[in-house]
Design an enzyme around this catalytic site. Sequence first.
Site, PDB file in Angstrom:
ATOM      1  N   GLU A  70      -3.050 -41.368  12.468  1.00 38.69           N
ATOM      2  CA  GLU A  70      -3.119 -42.509  13.373  1.00 38.69           C
ATOM      3  C   GLU A  70      -1.721 -42.993  13.755  1.00 38.69           C
ATOM      4  O   GLU A  70      -1.450 -43.301  14.924  1.00 38.69           O
ATOM      5  CB  GLU A  70      -3.896 -43.657  12.719  1.00 38.69           C
ATOM      6  CG  GLU A  70      -5.322 -43.306  12.334  1.00 38.69           C
ATOM      7  CD  GLU A  70      -5.454 -42.853  10.894  1.00 38.69           C
ATOM      8  OE1 GLU A  70      -6.408 -43.282  10.227  1.00 38.69           O
ATOM      9  OE2 GLU A  70      -4.601 -42.062  10.421  1.00 38.69           O
ATOM     10  N   ALA A 171     -11.865  -7.989   0.443  1.00 40.35           N
ATOM     11  CA  ALA A 171     -11.768  -6.906   1.427  1.00 40.35           C
ATOM     12  C   ALA A 171     -12.501  -5.704   0.844  1.00 40.35           C
ATOM     13  O   ALA A 171     -12.173  -5.238  -0.256  1.00 40.35           O
ATOM     14  CB  ALA A 171     -10.312  -6.562   1.716  1.00 40.35           C
ATOM     15  N   THR A 213      -4.567  -7.662 -11.695  1.00 37.94           N
ATOM     16  CA  THR A 213      -4.153  -7.414 -10.309  1.00 37.94           C
ATOM     17  C   THR A 213      -2.640  -7.405 -10.190  1.00 37.94           C
ATOM     18  O   THR A 213      -2.055  -6.562  -9.498  1.00 37.94           O
ATOM     19  CB  THR A 213      -4.751  -8.490  -9.380  1.00 37.94           C
ATOM     20  OG1 THR A 213      -6.179  -8.385  -9.381  1.00 37.94           O
ATOM     21  CG2 THR A 213      -4.244  -8.326  -7.955  1.00 37.94           C
ATOM     22  N   THR A 285     -13.528  -8.477 -11.966  1.00 38.93           N
ATOM     23  CA  THR A 285     -13.680  -9.093 -13.285  1.00 38.93           C
ATOM     24  C   THR A 285     -13.477 -10.599 -13.238  1.00 38.93           C
ATOM     25  O   THR A 285     -14.352 -11.378 -13.645  1.00 38.93           O
ATOM     26  CB  THR A 285     -12.699  -8.468 -14.291  1.00 38.93           C
ATOM     27  OG1 THR A 285     -12.956  -7.062 -14.391  1.00 38.93           O
ATOM     28  CG2 THR A 285     -12.861  -9.097 -15.660  1.00 38.93           C
ATOM     29  N   LEU A 286     -12.348 -11.033 -12.734  1.00 37.68           N
ATOM     30  CA  LEU A 286     -12.071 -12.466 -12.673  1.00 37.68           C
ATOM     31  C   LEU A 286     -12.944 -13.148 -11.614  1.00 37.68           C
ATOM     32  O   LEU A 286     -13.442 -14.252 -11.829  1.00 37.68           O
ATOM     33  CB  LEU A 286     -10.595 -12.724 -12.385  1.00 37.68           C
ATOM     34  CG  LEU A 286     -10.171 -14.194 -12.251  1.00 37.68           C
ATOM     35  CD1 LEU A 286     -10.556 -14.989 -13.490  1.00 37.68           C
ATOM     36  CD2 LEU A 286      -8.673 -14.303 -11.985  1.00 37.68           C
TER      37      LEU A 286
END
Length: 353
Positions: A70, A171, A213, A285-286
């Site tokens: 605002e 993905a 990962t 897994t996670l």
Amino acid sequence: MVRNPPRGYTTGRLEIITNVHYNAAMKRAIVLAALGQGSTGSNPVVGSVIIDAEGNIVSEGFHAGGDHAEVVAIKNARSIPEGSTIVVTLEPCNHTGKTGPCTQAIIDAGIKNVVFAIQDPNPVAAGGRARLEAAGVEVCEGIMADEARFVNRAWLTVIAKKRPLFIWKIAATLDGKTSAADGSSKWITGDAAREYVTTLRRQSDAILVGSGTVLADDPELIPHDELVQKNPLRVIVGQRPLDPSLKVFDFRAETLHIPSRDLNQMATDLGARGIKQVLVEAGSTLGTALFSAGLIDEIILIQAPTLLGSGASFIGDFGAKTLVDRHDLEFISHSLIGNDLLTHARVLSKVAK
């Protein structure tokens, strides 16, 4: 001339709202609010548009970590004609924090009409409507409330659940494989999909992966986007030791390694740090563990038009032995992104079938 809705008008049913100027301005305000995703810290994303009595845009603004929407719109206006209306995606705040209350800024600007989409559920900042009406300002709420809630759903999740919104980005191939049998996974989806993921990273406050990962791919986990003012927090969950020479520990972003297996505590701790939206880029897994714990709120599945047959599936066993045990989702959107199919779905609360 724009007609001011009656005092107390609170419905969100668009079909009975006749003022097209307010609807058009709110649509624009919601678009503006989205521009602030990833840059407002623990605060909500908010968009604001000032229109004159004929519905013409006088000025606009959005919250990007500094002044509230605002105030930005008021400062951006060369002048504010008599009879103007300020349209905001969230009830103007009524408290003094790093900035003053937006209600007072509106009153001081001489604006006599305020339209907002949803009430502020934060008790610290609430009370904006009452303050404005006490100053003689006409207030209308409820226009495009569902759309405004969606753009601000991460902040609303923190308010309601005391933890961030978790979005699991996946993905995969058309048959749901995230890697081949030999472990190879780059690149399953195309360039357009990867550009989209960059946008998702920019809009998020944290990117979460598992230690597996990190050890397998040595990712950077940053958006690589020139629009980013500050890279999101990199969160690694897992008990395996990590070499400090890995890319996730470079200077470009803060990295948090959480060795605990208590995922609910992890989520609470991230909420306490002011993290609103977490982009989960974890493997099966996670990702499945987070899903089983009820921490995945949305899934974005990007599927390439290809098949593997074997390899790793994007989700593992979460305890469904029969169809009765399934976990249903609600589609938000479908679209083609390049040559890939993007599905965005909301994870529904588990209920007895």
